[in-house]
Write a protein that holds these residues in place. Structure first.
Motif, short mmCIF file in Angstrom:
data_model
loop_
_atom_site.label_atom_id
_atom_site.label_comp_id
_atom_site.label_asym_id
_atom_site.label_seq_id
_atom_site.Cartn_x
_atom_site.Cartn_y
_atom_site.Cartn_z
N GLN A 1 -3.68 13.59 -5.82
CA GLN A 1 -4.35 12.16 -5.05
C GLN A 1 -3.62 11.84 -3.87
OE1 GLN A 1 -3.96 9.52 -8.53
NE2 GLN A 1 -6.08 10.11 -9.31
N LEU B 1 -7.48 9.97 4.82
CA LEU B 1 -7.72 8.56 5.35
C LEU B 1 -6.73 8.54 6.55
CD1 LEU B 1 -7.93 6.76 1.99
CD2 LEU B 1 -9.69 7.52 3.32
N ARG C 1 -8.46 5.80 -5.00
CA ARG C 1 -8.54 4.56 -4.59
C ARG C 1 -8.69 3.27 -5.69
NH1 ARG C 1 -13.57 6.10 -0.28
NH2 ARG C 1 -12.16 6.09 1.63
N LYS C 2 -9.30 4.14 -6.81
CA LYS C 2 -9.20 3.08 -7.93
C LYS C 2 -7.84 2.82 -8.53
CE LYS C 2 -11.42 2.85 -12.62
NZ LYS C 2 -12.31 3.40 -13.53
N VAL D 1 0.93 -1.54 -0.18
CA VAL D 1 0.03 0.00 -0.12
C VAL D 1 0.89 1.36 -0.01
CG1 VAL D 1 -1.70 1.46 1.10
CG2 VAL D 1 -1.95 -0.98 1.02
N ALA E 1 -5.55 11.99 -0.35
CA ALA E 1 -5.96 10.65 0.25
C ALA E 1 -5.18 10.36 1.67
CB ALA E 1 -5.22 9.51 -0.47
N LEU F 1 -10.36 11.50 -4.31
CA LEU F 1 -10.37 10.29 -3.40
C LEU F 1 -10.86 8.83 -4.17
CD1 LEU F 1 -9.15 9.16 -0.87
CD2 LEU F 1 -11.76 9.60 0.14
N HIS F 2 -11.75 8.82 -5.06
CA HIS F 2 -12.59 7.93 -5.65
C HIS F 2 -11.45 7.53 -6.68
CE1 HIS F 2 -15.11 5.37 -8.18
NE2 HIS F 2 -14.54 6.16 -9.20
N LEU G 1 -5.06 2.89 -6.62
CA LEU G 1 -4.52 1.93 -5.72
C LEU G 1 -4.92 0.48 -5.75
CD1 LEU G 1 -2.36 1.96 -3.36
CD2 LEU G 1 -4.24 2.62 -1.80
N ARG G 2 -6.23 0.62 -5.81
CA ARG G 2 -6.68 -1.01 -6.30
C ARG G 2 -6.05 -1.54 -7.43
NH1 ARG G 2 -11.82 0.51 -6.86
NH2 ARG G 2 -12.07 0.94 -4.47
#
Length: 95
Positions: A37, A45, A73-74, A25, A41, A69-70, A76-77
């Motif tokens: 970003q 977070l 996350r995308k 992560v 984040a 943030l969306h 990072l995922r």
């Protein structure tokens, strides 16, 4: 920092998995996110800055921060999926 397994009662295997995922992560945050970003984040977070406060500090809107943030996350995922830490997300169906 992650506590030693003896202090938490988890198995050494679980400890290693959590440590590896934590490091992945961190790498993902550094490598996959844009500077903006990353800033958003971490503020929301990790540092738990209220979104209204961050919006004011960055002279932006809550909605813009939610979108950032969306997207973070995308990304990072996706990074974690490529590294084998997460199952790939199914593609969204065309509407």
């Amino acid at each position: 920092s992650i506590p030693e397994p003896r202090a938490t009662g988890v198995t050494p295997e679980t400890y290693v998995e959590v440590r590896d995922l934590t490091e992945a992560v961190r790498r993902g945050i550094d490598l996959a996110l844009t500077p903006h970003q990353r800033r958003v984040a971490i503020a929301l977070l990790v540092d738990e800055v209220p979104i209204d406060v961050l919006a004011e500090r960055l002279a932006t809107t809550r909605n813009a921060l939610y979108k950032t943030l969306h997207d973070a996350r995308k990304r990072l995922r996706g990074f974690l999926s490529e590294d084998g830490y997460l199952s790939p997300q199914p593609k969204e169906a065309n509407r």
